[in-house]
Write a protein that holds these residues in place. Structure first.
Motif, short mmCIF file in Angstrom:
data_model
loop_
_atom_site.label_atom_id
_atom_site.label_comp_id
_atom_site.label_asym_id
_atom_site.label_seq_id
_atom_site.Cartn_x
_atom_site.Cartn_y
_atom_site.Cartn_z
N GLU C 89 -24.96 -4.70 10.92
CA GLU C 89 -24.13 -4.09 11.60
C GLU C 89 -22.77 -4.00 11.19
O GLU C 89 -21.78 -3.09 11.41
CB GLU C 89 -24.14 -4.50 13.30
N PHE C 90 -22.50 -5.22 10.37
CA PHE C 90 -21.10 -5.09 9.72
C PHE C 90 -20.77 -4.37 8.38
O PHE C 90 -19.95 -4.27 7.70
CB PHE C 90 -20.75 -6.76 9.73
N TRP C 91 -22.06 -3.81 7.93
CA TRP C 91 -22.24 -3.31 6.58
C TRP C 91 -21.38 -2.16 6.37
O TRP C 91 -21.30 -1.46 7.60
CB TRP C 91 -23.53 -2.94 6.35
N GLY C 92 -20.77 -1.77 5.41
CA GLY C 92 -19.97 -0.39 5.39
C GLY C 92 -18.60 -0.59 6.39
O GLY C 92 -18.57 0.22 7.40
N MET C 97 -21.23 -2.04 14.43
CA MET C 97 -20.76 -3.21 15.14
C MET C 97 -19.70 -2.72 16.16
O MET C 97 -19.67 -3.13 17.06
CB MET C 97 -20.45 -4.41 14.34
N MET C 98 -18.86 -1.79 15.62
CA MET C 98 -17.47 -1.26 16.30
C MET C 98 -18.31 -0.87 17.66
O MET C 98 -17.85 -0.57 18.81
CB MET C 98 -16.99 -0.46 15.68
N ARG C 99 -19.44 0.10 17.40
CA ARG C 99 -20.13 0.81 18.43
C ARG C 99 -20.74 0.01 19.37
O ARG C 99 -20.24 0.02 20.54
CB ARG C 99 -21.33 1.64 17.86
N LEU C 100 -21.60 -1.16 18.89
CA LEU C 100 -21.89 -2.14 19.79
C LEU C 100 -20.99 -2.90 20.68
O LEU C 100 -21.01 -2.99 21.81
CB LEU C 100 -22.76 -3.13 19.05
N LEU C 101 -19.92 -3.30 19.95
CA LEU C 101 -18.68 -4.03 20.72
C LEU C 101 -17.84 -3.01 21.96
O LEU C 101 -17.37 -3.81 22.65
CB LEU C 101 -17.77 -4.81 19.50
N LYS C 263 -13.89 -14.13 19.76
CA LYS C 263 -13.22 -14.05 18.32
C LYS C 263 -13.79 -13.22 17.55
O LYS C 263 -13.27 -13.13 16.32
CB LYS C 263 -13.52 -15.54 17.84
N LEU C 264 -14.95 -12.70 17.91
CA LEU C 264 -15.46 -11.75 17.01
C LEU C 264 -14.60 -10.48 16.55
O LEU C 264 -14.07 -9.91 17.18
CB LEU C 264 -16.76 -11.17 17.52
N SER C 265 -14.51 -10.29 14.98
CA SER C 265 -13.59 -9.58 14.57
C SER C 265 -14.47 -8.47 13.58
O SER C 265 -15.11 -8.92 12.74
CB SER C 265 -12.42 -10.23 13.99
#
Lengths: 361, 226, 266, 130
Positions: C89-92, C97-101, C263-265
């Motif tokens: 999800e953090f790839w590229g 991850m942005m969508r999920l968060l 904290k997830l960034s």
């Protein structure tokens, strides 16, 4: 919503797979049953363990007792519960102290528990406890030679602890160490051997085994100590190499502390079961007779207990449990001395009984 | 309105955002201006909760952000590249109760997109339009756009600019970050200028034109000394 | 409901590779079965000519490199995937991850959905492996009977073989305990990833810091256990083990939740 | 309808001026309906708020009238329309004068040039009588 079908699909596979494993994986143990015809008290904390002998029976040992039947190594939870109920609340501090020693051995005498163990490379530790709660600890430092050798067992004679040990693990180099608690020193004497050696002393248990808390109490000034005897024989290996191998001898033997030598009790037959308590060395022989040897005077008395064929037997709390196989399981007779005090039968459903061995625990 | 109050953020050694506070009103188009790499994206991501601020708070309509009411369109796709546009829409419909398929269909039509295309087959311009469409179709109160025009072809840019003056954007709060202001000079209600991690200026664009006769580019030249 | 959808999507994305993995494992196992049976059939012919008879044991088929290799592959792939299910999800530049968060659901549901996905995949592998075993045994016996080759062990005996006694212990309670331990490993990997992904912008040593943190947390129960182990008995030890396990699970979950929420960034 | 906006003057004022010119030139008759705010914003590609502001400005200058949720209309008040015209002419002249002053041209020369320029201009395309 369509994607939730994925969960259903994978879920189905899991339920099916794990389901079939769980169903046919589960051995059903209540095929077996212990039925006590008389005097159940004798069976209070006894159990008969069955283990399959031949191959096509899955090797899942079962234990039957008056409470019911269970797998010997069932789930972890069963095992812990079983261990807990076996030991019960009995005081553990003596055993806990013992647990920290290596090669611990212990016996129970009229004065309470006595145990020896190794600490480090050159210290021998003696633990004594009257009630299992208060523990006296004596350390015997720099006794490298004793610690670093094979221990054949321990016994108490005229109030002092003796250890049989084979110096640097040579069976032919057996000594007895006498522990002097006051001076924390140990003096040793070599055992004059005439071909017969001590394999181990009877009646003591290895490790911190808490299991049978009510172990028989051994006298603390028996002149004669019951032992399992052995002999060194040189064996021709097929490649011509000769090496010596020790063979356990059948028959009954004792070690005479005063004479410092092994004495044979010229009993030819093999001992099926033995028991040491107070100043008596009790043994059930192959012909069904039981001999009792007085460990102070070496006088023998014997009586026949079992008329017909002798199966397997073991002594617990001074009682003799004799197991003989029958067509649908096994029969267990319990003797207190010469008289039969209880009979019980172990039966199993559609299991060919002779493919099982039975041990009383 | 979106309130950013006393926000700070450090990346490894660099203090990227010293102390930033500004507001963006609902129904207005606010443009967060700053040179490249001065933390514009970080502020947007911070508002969305994607990157935690070291300090400071963000309030949307007086409350902590409600992700149902705020959409974020970063300058790259937020879906796995092997997804088709249809799959993206299906995902949005699954998780955003306010997602409006009709609105999305209208945008797909306006942008001339093909739902069965895979994201990795699309040009950067088309990808930007898909992202924007997905964001708008959420029918949010606030829309945060991170460099919507950077590196995309002129025609896509035009289509996107047109969008801002259309009814689709009416009475939504829009917060755009960019460093090329020419494309949206006439679209912006309010400009917020970021310099060395702080808010250097925050002004109503038409007032500055009226009072000082300066365009946003002029003010930028003054602020950043081009 | 969102949780089910999230899991649905996770499985949807992994369907193909998972199918491939299952296919590969099954091909290896059944391929090896064919080779094994063929070899023994040929061997049996030779024995028969010399008047002897061959004894073949299911056990030797199982306890062979190809078979163990296939199980090893399954294990490693699942271990790697426990981390990859997050890192992809953090790839590229952290796209999905942005969508999920920014989904309007509680973030902990992301954690739970990925956790359940992994566990389902692992249980799926175990389930399929069980089917494979049953079928392999059927083929094994029918073929050998056909060839008149003597066999020895029973299907029930595979329980004693080391790796199978782990996967398919005699008591189902033990099976559940084993699954809980697997779940614990997955939890640890998840926590590691979340901590690392929260610190990666703050320090380049984020993986080391993450390992140190998790190592530290797990060190506490293990050192306590190591120290008092010599004084305790089996039942007391079992209790300490359970307490230590629960402590570790609780701490790791709290850490994971804390880092995921705060904290997830990206 | 395309307006060449200048980035330095308020956009809403440029929109208002644009409409003033149309009214002055008669391209927007008195009482005629104005385009809707949304159409105008999309056409001019400017911020709808700016169009809103322009309309409000025109209302203040009574150039247009708006009844509740009905499209705005150009005013029918002749005075206002005339005023707009003179305003525009004066403004144009002011701008012209400002740029000519630097070249210090005498008045006569100036008048002469305008006549000729304005005359010719009239001939070839101006059709509206005034």
């Amino acid at each position: 919503m369509r994607r939730i079908l994925n969960i259903v699909a994978l879920g189905a596979i899991i339920v099916a797979g794990i389901g079939t494993y769980a169903v046919n994986g589960e051995q059903n143990q209540d095929d077996w049953m212990l039925h006590v015809d008389s005097n159940e008290a004798v069976w209070k904390n006894r159990a008969v363990r069955l283990s399959a002998t031949d191959m096509d029976q899955s090797g899942q040992d079962v234990e039957v007792s008056i409470e019911g039947s269970r797998f010997v190594n069932g789930s972890y939870i069963d095992e812990v519960m079983q261990y807990r109920s076996d030991i019960g609340g009995q005081d553990r501090s003596f055993a806990r102290a013992l647990k920290q020693l290596n090669y611990a051995q212990q016996i129970k005498t009229e004065d309470g528990y006595v145990a020896i163990g190794q600490k480090g490379q050159d210290t021998l530790v003696l633990l004594q406890s009257r009630d299992g709660n208060m523990v006296e600890r004596t350390e015997f430092p720099n006794v490298q030679s004793i610690v670093d050798s094979g221990w054949g067992g321990m016994f108490v004679y005229d109030g002092t602890v003796h250890i049989v040990y084979n110096e640097n693990y040579e069976l032919t180099n057996q000594h007895v160490a006498v522990l002097d608690v006051a001076t924390t020193t140990i003096d040793t004497k070599k055992i004059e051997r005439d071909g017969v050696l001590i394999e181990y002393v009877m009646g003591e248990t290895w490790g911190f085994a808490l299991g049978d808390g009510q172990r028989t109490t051994i006298g603390k000034d028996n002149r004669y100590i019951p032992i399992q005897a052995t002999r060194l024989e040189t064996v021709e290996a097929d490649d011509g190499e000769a090496y010596s191998e020790h063979m356990s001898l059948s028959g009954l033997y004792v070690y005479d502390v005063e004479e410092n030598r092994v004495v044979s009790l010229d009993v030819e037959q093999e001992a099926i079961a033995t028991n040491v308590f107070g100043d008596t060395y009790q043994a059930l022989l192959a012909d069904g007779t039981e001999t009792n040897i007085n460990l102070k005077t070496l006088t023998e008395t014997s009586r026949t207990i079992i008329q017909d064929e002798v199966g397997t037997a073991s002594y617990y709390d001074g009682l003799l449990y004799h197991v003989s196989p029958t067509e649908d399981g096994a029969k267990v007779d319990v003797y207190d001395g010469a008289d039969l005090v209880s009979e019980a039968t172990v039966t199993g459903k559609e299991v060919n009984p002779d493919s099982f061995q039975y041990y009383v625990y | 309105m979106i309130e950013v109050l006393g926000v700070k953020k450090r990346y490894r050694k660099k203090q990227v955002i010293e102390d930033v506070s500004f507001t963006a009103q609902k129904g207005e188009i606010t443009c967060l201006i700053g040179l490249n790499g001065t933390g514009k994206s970080t502020i947007l991501k911070g508002i969305m909760g994607l990157t935690p601020f070291d300090q400071g708070t963000v309030l949307v309509d007086g409350k902590p952000i409600d992700l149902n009411r705020v959409a974020f369109v970063p300058d790259h796709s937020t879906f796995p590249i092997h997804f088709t546009i249809e799959q993206c829409e299906a995902f949005m419909r699954d998780f955003y109760p306010t997602f409006d398929p009709k609105l999305f269909a209208r945008l797909v039509d306006e942008f001339k997109l093909f739902p069965e295309d895979k994201l990795n087959e699309l040009s950067k311009g088309t990808l930007a339009k898909v992202n924007l469409a997905l964001g708008i179709a959420q029918d949010p109160d606030y829309l945060l756009l991170d460099e919507p025009f950077s590196g995309i072809d002129v025609f896509s840019k035009e289509q996107i600019v047109e969008l801002f003056s259309s009814d689709l954007m009416e009475d939504r709060g829009v917060l755009i970050t960019t460093h090329e202001i020419e494309d949206i000079e006439y679209l912006v209600d309010k400009a917020v200028m970021l310099n060395r991690g702080r808010i250097a200026r925050e002004f109503d664009v038409e007032d500055v034109r009226f009072i000082h006769g300066k365009s946003i580019v002029d003010v930028m030249r003054e602020e950043y000394g081009a | 409901m969102n949780l089910l959808k999230l899991i649905g999507w996770e499985l949807d994305r992994v369907k193909k590779i998972y199918g491939l993995l299952l296919g590969v494992l099954i091909t290896i196992q059944f391929g090896w079965l064919a080779v094994f049976l063929w070899r023994n059939t040929v061997l049996n012919e030779e024995y028969r000519r010399e008047g002897q008879s061959l004894l073949v044991v299911f056990h030797s088929y199982l306890m062979s490199t190809p078979y163990i290799l296939s199980i090893g592959i399954g294990l490693i792939v699942m271990l790697v995937f426990s981390g990859w299910i997050w890192y992809r999800e953090f790839w590229g530049r952290g796209t999905f991850m942005m969508r999920l968060l920014t989904l309007p659901t509680k973030r902990i549901q992301l954690f739970i959905s990925k956790f359940i996905t992994i566990m389902m995949m692992i249980l799926g592998l175990i389930a399929v492996q069980w089917f494979a075993l049953v079928i392999e045994y059927q083929i094994f016996t029918t073929w050998l009977d056909g060839q008149g080759i003597r066999q020895q062990d029973t299907f029930a005996d595979i329980r004693q073989l080391d790796v199978f006694s782990l996967l398919y212990p005699t008591s189902f309670v033990n099976f559940i305990i084993h699954v809980m331990l697997i779940a614990f490993v997955v939890l640890t990997i998840f926590t590691f990833v979340l901590v690392e992904r929260s610190l990666w912008q703050r320090t380049i040593f984020s993986p080391l810091v993450s390992i140190a943190l998790i190592g530290g947390v797990l060190a506490i129960p293990s050192t306590i256990f190591y120290v008092i182990e010599q004084y305790l008995f089996m039942d007391e030890l079992a209790l300490i083990l359970v307490i230590g396990f629960l402590f570790s699970v609780a701490t790791l979950t709290i850490i994971a939740r804390q880092y995921l929420q705060k904290k997830l960034s990206v | 309808m395309i307006i060449q906006f200048n980035t330095r003057a308020p956009v809403y004022i440029q929109v208002v001026d644009h409409f003033k010119k149309k009214m002055a030139l008669g391209e927007l008759q008195a009482g005629e309906e104005m385009p809707s705010r949304r159409e105008l914003a999309t056409e001019l590609k400017i911020n709808p708020n700016t169009v809103q502001k322009a309309f409000k400005e025109m209302e203040e200058q009574q150039l247009i009238t708006t009844e509740r949720n009905r499209p705005s209309r150009v005013t029918t008040d002749e005075h206002v329309l005339k005023r707009i015209r003179t305003e525009l002419v004066d403004e144009a002249i002011a701008v012209f004068v400002e740029s000519i002053q630097e070249l210090d041209v005498t008045m006569d020369e100036l008048v002469d040039k305008i006549k000729r320029q304005y005359g010719e201009g009239n001939l070839n395309d101006r059709s509206t009588g005034s």
